[in-house]
Design an enzyme around this catalytic site. Structure first.
Site, PDB file in Angstrom:
ATOM      1  N   SER A  65      21.024  97.937  18.436  1.00  0.00           N
ATOM      2  CA  SER A  65      21.560  96.769  18.430  1.00  0.00           C
ATOM      3  C   SER A  65      20.916  96.069  19.884  1.00  0.00           C
ATOM      4  O   SER A  65      20.306  95.096  19.815  1.00  0.00           O
ATOM      5  CB  SER A  65      23.008  96.542  18.418  1.00  0.00           C
ATOM      6  OG  SER A  65      23.467  95.434  18.161  1.00  0.00           O
ATOM      7  N   ARG A 124      24.780  92.724  26.776  1.00  0.00           N
ATOM      8  CA  ARG A 124      26.143  93.129  26.134  1.00  0.00           C
ATOM      9  C   ARG A 124      26.876  91.784  25.610  1.00  0.00           C
ATOM     10  O   ARG A 124      27.508  91.717  24.397  1.00  0.00           O
ATOM     11  CB  ARG A 124      26.868  93.787  27.190  1.00  0.00           C
ATOM     12  CG  ARG A 124      27.450  95.059  26.486  1.00  0.00           C
ATOM     13  CD  ARG A 124      28.367  95.619  27.498  1.00  0.00           C
ATOM     14  NE  ARG A 124      29.161  96.677  26.599  1.00  0.00           N
ATOM     15  CZ  ARG A 124      28.942  98.020  26.441  1.00  0.00           C
ATOM     16  NH1 ARG A 124      27.848  98.283  26.841  1.00  0.00           N
ATOM     17  NH2 ARG A 124      29.511  98.468  25.593  1.00  0.00           N
ATOM     18  N   HIS A 128      25.054  90.626  22.459  1.00  0.00           N
ATOM     19  CA  HIS A 128      25.635  91.709  21.250  1.00  0.00           C
ATOM     20  C   HIS A 128      27.007  91.398  20.785  1.00  0.00           C
ATOM     21  O   HIS A 128      27.168  91.418  19.603  1.00  0.00           O
ATOM     22  CB  HIS A 128      25.674  93.049  21.840  1.00  0.00           C
ATOM     23  CG  HIS A 128      26.145  94.054  21.257  1.00  0.00           C
ATOM     24  ND1 HIS A 128      27.327  94.676  21.596  1.00  0.00           N
ATOM     25  CD2 HIS A 128      25.435  94.852  20.105  1.00  0.00           C
ATOM     26  CE1 HIS A 128      27.447  95.707  20.617  1.00  0.00           C
ATOM     27  NE2 HIS A 128      26.491  95.957  19.710  1.00  0.00           N
TER      28      HIS A 128
END
Ligand SMILES: C/C1=C2N=C(/C=C3N=C(/C(C)=C4\N[C@@](C)([C@@H]5N=C1[C@](C)(CCC(=O)O)[C@H]5CC(=O)O)[C@@](C)(CC(=O)O)[C@@H]4CCC(=O)O)[C@@](C)(CC(=O)O)[C@@H]\3CCC(=O)O)C(C)(C)[C@@H]/2CCC(=O)O
Length: 210
Positions: free
Chosen positions: A17, A40, A43
């Site tokens: 990912s 992050r 994500h």
């Protein structure tokens, strides 16, 4: 029963990912450390385009990470933010605090004529000094924090200001960005934000890398 073809290993899913995010997102505006945080956050929201809305003050990463290394608490506006913080990533077994459900909060809200999310911050007074603040839901909480600081409340080390929504979200983050308080910040401009992105930002600050 069909045996579907999908990755079943959690770490492998994270690695894949993050690699996709790095391939697809334009992270050229960020330093290496800011880019790790941005990855992050992307994500957490599933939108690589979100990166163009991220703003970090130059001193944010050092100040926010330093606060956690020094054992200071993470002060969250919503339980959703607090629950999203991965305790195992925190460097000093830091307290993660949300006072929204404190029994005193509804009465405080009536007294100050504001939301419960804002009133809950009145219970942070003793803990604000040097803390990492993470506001991911309520625009009124971010506005109220700025008001408290302008009136002389103890200063947090850094503010993650990422409330989401249509009423006050963009405005509260603009107010943090242009504030003369000089407190390091990370924000998501506009309507975008939310508890998941905010918790992801805390988790990224807490430890470099995956
Ligand atoms: C106006 C509010 C907004 N809430 C948004 C989005 C989400 N909120 C969820 C949940 C479960 C909670 N929101 C409260 C914080 C609640 N939300 C508000 C308030 C009415 C006012 C805040 C403000 O405008 O600044 C606020 C109540 C208050 O008096 O402060 C919550 C406390 C409500 C409650 O359950 O009592 C609760 C937080 C619980 C917790 O985690 O501690 C959502 C999950 C809504 C849903 O059920 O769909 C969602 C989560 C979004 C996220 O990622 O965090 C907005 C959009 C932020 C909105 C403010 C802006 C707007 O445009 O309206």
């Amino acid at each position: 029963m069909t045996d579907h073809d999908y990755i079943r290993d959690g770490n492998a899913i994270y690695e894949r990912s993050f690699a996709i995010v790095r391939e697809e997102a334009d992270l050229s505006a960020f330093t290496e450390e800011q880019a790790d945080i941005a990855v992050r956050m992307i994500h957490a929201c599933g939108q690589v385009e979100a990166a163009s809305h991220f703003r970090f003050s130059p001193d944010f990463v050092v100040a926010a990470r330093g606060a956690l290394l020094a054992g200071k608490p993470v002060l969250c506006d919503a339980e959703m933010v607090a629950h999203g913080v991965t305790r195992a990533r925190l460097p000093a077994d830091n307290d993660v605090i949300c006072t929204l459900r404190d029994p005193r909060t509804p009465e405080l809200a009536k007294k100050i004529g504001n939301t419960r999310s804002a009133a809950a911050l009145d219970l942070w007074a003793e803990k604000l000094d040097g803390a990492l603040v993470a506001i991911g839901n309520a625009p009124t909480a971010l506005f109220y924090l700025l008001e408290m600081l302008e009136k002389g409340a103890a200063r947090p080390a850094a503010i993650i200001g990422m409330p989401v929504g249509f009423v006050g979200a963009a405005e509260s983050k603009d107010a943090l960005e242009v504030s003369s308080l000089g407190i390091p910040y990370a924000i998501v401009k506009g309507r975008m934000g939310g508890s998941a992105m905010t918790a992801a930002a805390v988790n990224a600050v807490a430890r470099a890398g995956l």
